[in-house]
Design an enzyme around this catalytic site. Structure first.
Site, PDB file in Angstrom:
ATOM      1  N   ASP A 324      19.141 -33.132 -15.164  1.00  0.00           N
ATOM      2  CA  ASP A 324      20.430 -34.268 -15.127  1.00  0.00           C
ATOM      3  C   ASP A 324      21.314 -34.109 -14.332  1.00  0.00           C
ATOM      4  O   ASP A 324      21.551 -35.596 -14.076  1.00  0.00           O
ATOM      5  CB  ASP A 324      19.871 -34.588 -16.342  1.00  0.00           C
ATOM      6  CG  ASP A 324      18.358 -34.512 -17.172  1.00  0.00           C
ATOM      7  OD1 ASP A 324      17.583 -34.758 -16.327  1.00  0.00           O
ATOM      8  OD2 ASP A 324      18.698 -34.188 -18.580  1.00  0.00           O
ATOM      9  N   VAL A 409      20.942 -39.681 -19.843  1.00  0.00           N
ATOM     10  CA  VAL A 409      20.347 -39.790 -19.252  1.00  0.00           C
ATOM     11  C   VAL A 409      18.707 -39.977 -19.154  1.00  0.00           C
ATOM     12  O   VAL A 409      18.236 -38.873 -20.038  1.00  0.00           O
ATOM     13  CB  VAL A 409      19.926 -38.221 -18.783  1.00  0.00           C
ATOM     14  CG1 VAL A 409      19.605 -38.153 -17.000  1.00  0.00           C
ATOM     15  CG2 VAL A 409      20.997 -37.487 -18.393  1.00  0.00           C
ATOM     16  N   TYR A 412      17.119 -39.909 -22.712  1.00  0.00           N
ATOM     17  CA  TYR A 412      17.561 -39.065 -23.958  1.00  0.00           C
ATOM     18  C   TYR A 412      19.547 -38.852 -24.027  1.00  0.00           C
ATOM     19  O   TYR A 412      19.786 -39.524 -23.123  1.00  0.00           O
ATOM     20  CB  TYR A 412      17.120 -36.997 -23.638  1.00  0.00           C
ATOM     21  CG  TYR A 412      16.426 -36.111 -24.236  1.00  0.00           C
ATOM     22  CD1 TYR A 412      16.874 -36.430 -25.925  1.00  0.00           C
ATOM     23  CD2 TYR A 412      15.342 -36.084 -22.956  1.00  0.00           C
ATOM     24  CE1 TYR A 412      15.201 -35.676 -26.613  1.00  0.00           C
ATOM     25  CE2 TYR A 412      13.718 -35.689 -24.808  1.00  0.00           C
ATOM     26  CZ  TYR A 412      14.134 -35.443 -25.566  1.00  0.00           C
ATOM     27  OH  TYR A 412      13.453 -34.453 -26.304  1.00  0.00           O
ATOM     28  N   TYR A 414      22.390 -36.692 -24.856  1.00  0.00           N
ATOM     29  CA  TYR A 414      23.186 -35.244 -24.515  1.00  0.00           C
ATOM     30  C   TYR A 414      24.653 -35.483 -25.584  1.00  0.00           C
ATOM     31  O   TYR A 414      25.314 -35.842 -24.543  1.00  0.00           O
ATOM     32  CB  TYR A 414      22.801 -34.675 -23.676  1.00  0.00           C
ATOM     33  CG  TYR A 414      22.156 -34.282 -23.692  1.00  0.00           C
ATOM     34  CD1 TYR A 414      21.040 -33.162 -23.637  1.00  0.00           C
ATOM     35  CD2 TYR A 414      20.913 -34.844 -22.291  1.00  0.00           C
ATOM     36  CE1 TYR A 414      19.856 -32.941 -23.520  1.00  0.00           C
ATOM     37  CE2 TYR A 414      20.058 -35.081 -21.787  1.00  0.00           C
ATOM     38  CZ  TYR A 414      18.921 -34.069 -22.035  1.00  0.00           C
ATOM     39  OH  TYR A 414      17.379 -33.525 -22.288  1.00  0.00           O
ATOM     40  N   ASP A 478      38.949 -15.764 -17.196  1.00  0.00           N
ATOM     41  CA  ASP A 478      40.287 -15.278 -16.868  1.00  0.00           C
ATOM     42  C   ASP A 478      40.811 -14.711 -17.452  1.00  0.00           C
ATOM     43  O   ASP A 478      41.666 -15.030 -18.692  1.00  0.00           O
ATOM     44  CB  ASP A 478      41.119 -15.911 -15.937  1.00  0.00           C
ATOM     45  CG  ASP A 478      40.978 -16.319 -14.282  1.00  0.00           C
ATOM     46  OD1 ASP A 478      39.302 -16.119 -14.035  1.00  0.00           O
ATOM     47  OD2 ASP A 478      41.102 -17.657 -13.638  1.00  0.00           O
ATOM     48  N   ILE A 618      35.285 -13.422 -11.398  1.00  0.00           N
ATOM     49  CA  ILE A 618      34.211 -12.964 -12.179  1.00  0.00           C
ATOM     50  C   ILE A 618      33.824 -14.209 -12.911  1.00  0.00           C
ATOM     51  O   ILE A 618      35.092 -15.102 -13.731  1.00  0.00           O
ATOM     52  CB  ILE A 618      33.939 -11.790 -12.688  1.00  0.00           C
ATOM     53  CG1 ILE A 618      34.312 -11.774 -14.718  1.00  0.00           C
ATOM     54  CG2 ILE A 618      33.431 -10.742 -11.781  1.00  0.00           C
ATOM     55  CD1 ILE A 618      33.632 -10.835 -15.109  1.00  0.00           C
TER      56      ILE A 618
END
Length: 678
Positions: A324, A409, A412, A414, A478, A618
């Site tokens: 979507d 979408v 549906y 959301y 972070d 990360i």
């Protein structure tokens, strides 16, 4: 010499969008209408020949490097003289049936790069081409004959575009196609409840022609009766006693918005709009009263993909495996929120802008709402009765800040929430509602079903097909700095060894720091594990690593086989948790080009390099999943099904950060009022 189209468009933008709206205050602010106009002019001017058929499929901000943004923030917060970072845009266009990746320097009004993409997959579908493809079918003679054969009225037929997926086709045979499915109104606006089953129509979007057509079978049309959901049209009595009415009163907003920067309580963050991701939360920091400074928590968070595969392998359904975000755009499908219903009375609204197919800016009014939420929840409390002669009770009310967007979408809706709590937690909520995608079938009772139907019988001739919803979040945490580690704390049972204890067992915690990407992949529910992102370079006074705790919601993962083409494309759903080193280009877990992608540019592909992640910058990827077995209560419109997860401080603060939090004002008392209906 006559001015070019590009020059005229730039003049237009300068005239209609004053300088104040073009002056940027933050490098992560979304593109403005005037910037869209400039981008449109620059790109079109470089392809000024009438021989070019140029469409804008995606236009977004090309962000500066993370290091530059963080430096800009430091200078900004310290009031040092700062230069605005260059404003750049990343554009995906289709030009004469080729996909171009263009980077525009808006500040210098020039094209930095223009590359033709030759890999697998295609960009987001625009509203305009979906509408054109759907309209094309309504005058296609074979389709008109199919409608006549079914004794339907063509004026009551509406059609919609559905992406086709990928099922092993070689690249040379993969055209930019879409499938068109049609539905029958005739007494209802719930079009998805009345599919015209058995007809398959393929449209090539580049040439805008029907290239395949089959009419394989005829199935009884589901009834229009019982599909209405509009209150004004419902004949049923309204449920429950008449409400006495509830009104939220707030003396001004409890938060400040400066452009796209939001300050509330002890939080500050940036909110942006992207036509693919929708809401993007950046630079979320929380004020530490003891340290007397803001501390970083989340550099960036957004929904990277929303993957919805259906479980019916039949000819008319097998391809329904939707991405979507990457195929339709969560932001593109985010429509205006309705005050007092989608959002409470104290909400503040924010608009968004995206580029239409021709590059012209399109406004989405009220695409976000921001509001303080006080629903009678408790932040913390305690009652003490053990002290002789004393009764102690302390309660703190829970007030939080919510950022909301709703993306519709197709069938549906959301509801996507980011909720900030004064305790330092960030709760992410998702609500699924709207209309089920149903299949017409020759059944009026379950006892008639002798073969597998891949769904639940919801009404006469109506089957709700089994399917999944997977929302994968990009969470660039972070935690008190960008060098972080991922720690898995596994709860393990132990037998008591000491003879002095009457206990025979207990559990303890074994901590493991993931050193590489392969060590960080987790399928939740296999064993009791607590997950943390920590800063190993920062310690509390007690010596604990400063961190944040991922508290997952559902533990749903894909049940499809690894060799299924659907699963190859959606391989990121095999595990709920992944951790990768930060890479600016790794944003979309299903690939930059999700439409008809072949699984060679996914989170699973990136992570297969097994890069080092210990004490690095990360990114945590978390997939919130739902296995949806439809029930009759989901028809004709589905009550909201909710899920979510939480990012919660874990040794981030020295002690409870909301011990001395400010309570909301005492409730106002209003004199009793009566009203007389005239």
């Amino acid at each position: 010499m006559a001015p070019t189209l590009g020059i005229l468009l730039i003049i237009f933008s300068l005239f209609f969008f004053p300088l104040s709206t073009r002056s940027r205050q933050h490098p992560l602010d979304p593109l403005t209408p005037s910037e869209f106009i400039q981008i449109q002019a620059i790109v079109k001017n470089s392809y000024a020949s009438s021989a070019y058929n140029l469409t804008f499929q995606y236009v977004g901000l090309e962000e500066p490097k993370k290091s530059k943004i963080l430096s800009w923030m430091i200078n900004h917060s310290s009031s040092k003289t700062k230069k605005d970072l260059p404003r750049m845009s990343f554009i995906i266009t289709r030009i004469n049936e080729e996909t171009h990746e263009i980077i525009v320097d808006i500040s210098n009004k020039s094209i930095v790069s223009d590359k033709v993409y030759t890999g697998h997959g295609y960009p987001i579908l625009t509203f305009e081409e979906q509408t054109s493809a759907s309209s094309l079918v309504l005058t296609y003679p074979p389709f008109l004959r199919s409608i006549k054969k079914r004794k339907l009225n063509i004026s009551e037929v509406v059609c919609a575009s559905f992406t086709v997926g990928w099922f092993g086709e070689k690249k040379k045979n993969v055209k930019r196609n879409t499938k068109i499915l049609c539905f029958y109104l005739d007494g209802t606006v719930n079009l998805y409840a009345r599919p015209i089953e058995g007809v398959t129509i393929v449209v090539n979007l580049d040439v805008m022609k029907v290239t395949e057509y089959t009419d394989r079978l005829t199935v009884t049309m589901p009834k229009a009766e019982g599909t209405e959901y509009r209150k004004a049209k419902l004949k049923l009595p309204l449920l429950g006693q008449r409400s006495k009415g509830i009104t939220a009163i707030q003396d001004g907003g409890g938060f400040d918005i400066d452009g796209h920067s939001v300050r509330w309580a002890n939080w500050k963050f940036h909110l942006s709009y992207d036509m693919r991701a929708g809401s993007v939360i950046s630079l979320a920091s929380i004020y530490d009263q003891e340290k007397e400074k803001f501390r970083h928590v989340l550099y960036k968070g957004f929904v990277s993909e929303l993957f919805v595969p259906y479980m019916d392998p039949s000819e008319e359904w097998y391809y329904k495996t939707f991405f979507d975000a990457g195929e339709y755009g969560l932001g593109l499908c985010a429509f205006p929120l309705e005050p007092y219903k989608d959002c409470p009375a104290n909400a503040v609204f924010m608009d968004g802008y995206y580029a239409g197919q021709d590059g012209t800016p399109v406004q989405v009014k009220n695409v976000f709402c921001i509001f303080e939420k006080y629903a009678g929840d408790i932040m913390w409390r305690h009652t003490e009765t053990a002290i002789p002669g004393k009764f102690i009770r302390e309660v703190r009310e829970e007030v939080s800040l919510v950022v909301r967007m709703v993306s519709t979408v197709g069938n549906y809706d959301y509801i996507i929430d980011w909720e900030f709590k004064q305790s330092g937690s960030i709760k992410v909520g998702v609500g699924l509602t709207g209309i089920l995608e149903v299949k017409a079938a020759e059944y009026t009772h379950k006892d008639q079903m002798k073969e597998e139907v891949y769904g639940t019988l919801l009404a006469d001739y109506t089957v709700g097909v089994y399917h999944d919803h997977f929302l994968t979040y990009h969470l660039d945490l972070d935690v008190d700095g960008h060098d972080n580690s991922f720690v898995k704390s596994t709860l393990k049972p132990r037998r008591t060894k000491s003879e002095s204890s009457k206990r025979k067992s207990y559990w303890t915690v074994d901590k493991e720091t993931a050193k590489t990407e392969s060590e960080a992949k987790i399928r939740l529910g296999m064993k009791p594990t607590e997950l943390f992102v920590v800063n190993p370079n920062k310690k509390t006074k007690m010596g604990n690593d400063v961190g944040y705790h991922l508290i997952p919601g559902s533990q749903t993962s894909s049940l499809l086989s690894d060799d299924d083409y659907v699963q190859i494309r959606g391989a990121f759903t095999k595990y709920q948790v992944w951790v990768t080193p930060y890479n600016k280009s790794e944003k979309w877990v299903g690939g930059l080009y999700a439409d008809q992608s072949q699984g060679d540019d996914t989170l699973a592909t990136w992570s297969s390099r097994d890069r080092e992640i210990e004490n690095k910058d990360i990114v945590l990827w978390y997939t919130l999943g739902f296995h949806h077995v439809p029930s009759q209560e989901d028809f004709p419109v589905m009550p909201t099904l909710s899920g979510g997860f939480e990012l919660r401080p874990a040794n981030f603060f020295e002690s409870n950060p909301v011990l001395n939090t400010r309570s909301p004002p005492s409730p106002r008392t209003f004199p009793n009022c009566t009203s007389v209906n005239s």
